[in-house]
Design a protein around this motif. Sequence first.
Motif, mmCIF file in Angstrom:
data_model
loop_
_atom_site.group_PDB
_atom_site.id
_atom_site.type_symbol
_atom_site.label_atom_id
_atom_site.label_comp_id
_atom_site.label_asym_id
_atom_site.label_seq_id
_atom_site.Cartn_x
_atom_site.Cartn_y
_atom_site.Cartn_z
ATOM 1 N N ASP A 174 -44.002 11.106 32.043
ATOM 2 C CA ASP A 174 -44.778 12.093 31.283
ATOM 3 C C ASP A 174 -45.654 11.407 30.244
ATOM 4 N N ALA A 175 -45.104 10.420 29.556
ATOM 5 C CA ALA A 175 -45.868 9.704 28.539
ATOM 6 C C ALA A 175 -47.035 8.947 29.164
ATOM 7 N N ALA A 176 -46.803 8.328 30.323
ATOM 8 C CA ALA A 176 -47.865 7.584 30.997
ATOM 9 C C ALA A 176 -48.965 8.518 31.482
ATOM 10 N N ALA A 177 -48.583 9.657 32.038
ATOM 11 C CA ALA A 177 -49.592 10.612 32.518
ATOM 12 C C ALA A 177 -50.460 11.107 31.372
ATOM 13 N N ALA A 178 -49.846 11.393 30.228
ATOM 14 C CA ALA A 178 -50.607 11.840 29.050
ATOM 15 C C ALA A 178 -51.535 10.741 28.571
ATOM 16 N N MET A 179 -51.064 9.506 28.603
ATOM 17 C CA MET A 179 -51.889 8.374 28.179
ATOM 18 C C MET A 179 -53.093 8.211 29.098
ATOM 19 N N LEU A 180 -52.878 8.310 30.411
ATOM 20 C CA LEU A 180 -53.964 8.169 31.373
ATOM 21 C C LEU A 180 -55.013 9.267 31.173
ATOM 22 N N PHE A 181 -54.546 10.465 30.912
ATOM 23 C CA PHE A 181 -55.459 11.588 30.664
ATOM 24 C C PHE A 181 -56.301 11.312 29.423
ATOM 25 N N ASP A 182 -55.660 10.893 28.366
ATOM 26 C CA ASP A 182 -56.373 10.645 27.106
ATOM 27 C C ASP A 182 -57.348 9.473 27.223
ATOM 28 N N ALA A 183 -57.069 8.517 28.114
ATOM 29 C CA ALA A 183 -57.897 7.321 28.231
ATOM 30 C C ALA A 183 -59.234 7.587 28.901
ATOM 31 N N LEU A 184 -59.336 8.670 29.652
ATOM 32 C CA LEU A 184 -60.547 8.956 30.414
ATOM 33 C C LEU A 184 -61.586 9.711 29.595
ATOM 34 N N LYS A 185 -62.835 9.488 29.929
ATOM 35 C CA LYS A 185 -63.905 10.315 29.394
ATOM 36 C C LYS A 185 -63.759 11.732 29.959
ATOM 37 N N PRO A 186 -64.271 12.747 29.290
ATOM 38 C CA PRO A 186 -64.308 14.083 29.902
ATOM 39 C C PRO A 186 -65.028 14.006 31.248
ATOM 40 N N GLY A 187 -64.419 14.577 32.277
ATOM 41 C CA GLY A 187 -64.975 14.487 33.616
ATOM 42 C C GLY A 187 -64.575 13.236 34.357
ATOM 43 N N GLY A 188 -63.851 12.326 33.698
ATOM 44 C CA GLY A 188 -63.410 11.091 34.339
ATOM 45 C C GLY A 188 -62.327 11.347 35.367
ATOM 46 N N THR A 189 -62.056 10.350 36.189
ATOM 47 C CA THR A 189 -61.127 10.535 37.304
ATOM 48 C C THR A 189 -60.011 9.502 37.319
ATOM 49 N N LEU A 190 -58.883 9.953 37.836
ATOM 50 C CA LEU A 190 -57.717 9.104 38.075
ATOM 51 C C LEU A 190 -57.462 9.083 39.573
ATOM 52 N N VAL A 191 -57.411 7.890 40.154
ATOM 53 C CA VAL A 191 -57.120 7.734 41.579
ATOM 54 C C VAL A 191 -55.712 7.165 41.722
ATOM 55 N N VAL A 192 -54.884 7.886 42.462
ATOM 56 C CA VAL A 192 -53.489 7.489 42.658
ATOM 57 C C VAL A 192 -53.229 7.316 44.144
ATOM 58 N N VAL A 193 -52.733 6.155 44.511
ATOM 59 C CA VAL A 193 -52.287 5.890 45.883
ATOM 60 C C VAL A 193 -50.836 5.445 45.799
#
Length: 266
Positions: A174-193
């Motif tokens: 949960d902490a990592a997901a929140a960090m990844l969200f906060d790290a992105l610009k608005p409209g930015g993307t996270l790619v998970v494989v």
Amino acid sequence: MRNLLIIAALASMPVLAGCSSNKQSEAEAPANEYSARQYMQAINDISRMDDQEQDAARKPGELLAFAQIDRGDVVGDFIMGGGYVTRLLATAVGADGRVYAFQPDEFIGFNPDYAQDQDDTVRRYSDDDGNPVTVFPLRAPLTQPGWPEPLDTIITVMNFHDLYLDQFPEGTADAAAAMLFDALKPGGTLVVVDHLAADGAGAEAANTLHRMDADLALATLTAAGFEMDAESDLYARPDDPRDENVFEATIRGRTDQFAWRLRKPQ
């Protein structure tokens, strides 16, 4: 980064007399089409010659196209491992882009070779004085990479399940997901494989099989604020029963995997 508003604007304009249907179709076509072929320079980069034996299985051009990487992008490789994705991104973002290659302290503590892998990768993209030019190393605790600027895209490959390992404190995912969200610009993307676990396998599959329960991953990411933007069957292998450890010789390199592109809302 990938503004599609122009499409809607063009599509809503009245068709002018004398315009051919061809031109109307061109106006309504997507503004940006991504294909594996446009990344051939990155794929053939001399700095990743050693990686090319893995390319048939890892489909680097298709991955970059799915991630919609543009020249000039600022990208994070979350848990860079041996550096395959970092080296792929380094040329794809071009001279004006930047790649932040994050190697967690915990992973280096488990396997010191990860520190050497990071050093070797950064060195390939440094100037004659050893100063990083395109690829910049980050080492820190797992959930605190310390990204130095907002990112256009973050990619994490075969590592999201690690956030659920029992050796990490409860709530790490949960902490990592929140960090990844906060790290992105608005409209930015996270790619998970990641390697797919059987439906309903839960966090236990991460610990015993090094696989990810897709429902659990999606629940964690959407709770952090992400919205699903696209799913790909790029690494789908339906014959995988999804009940073997991914390091078993009988399945290694042939696992069924999901590929997601999630977006931080504008």
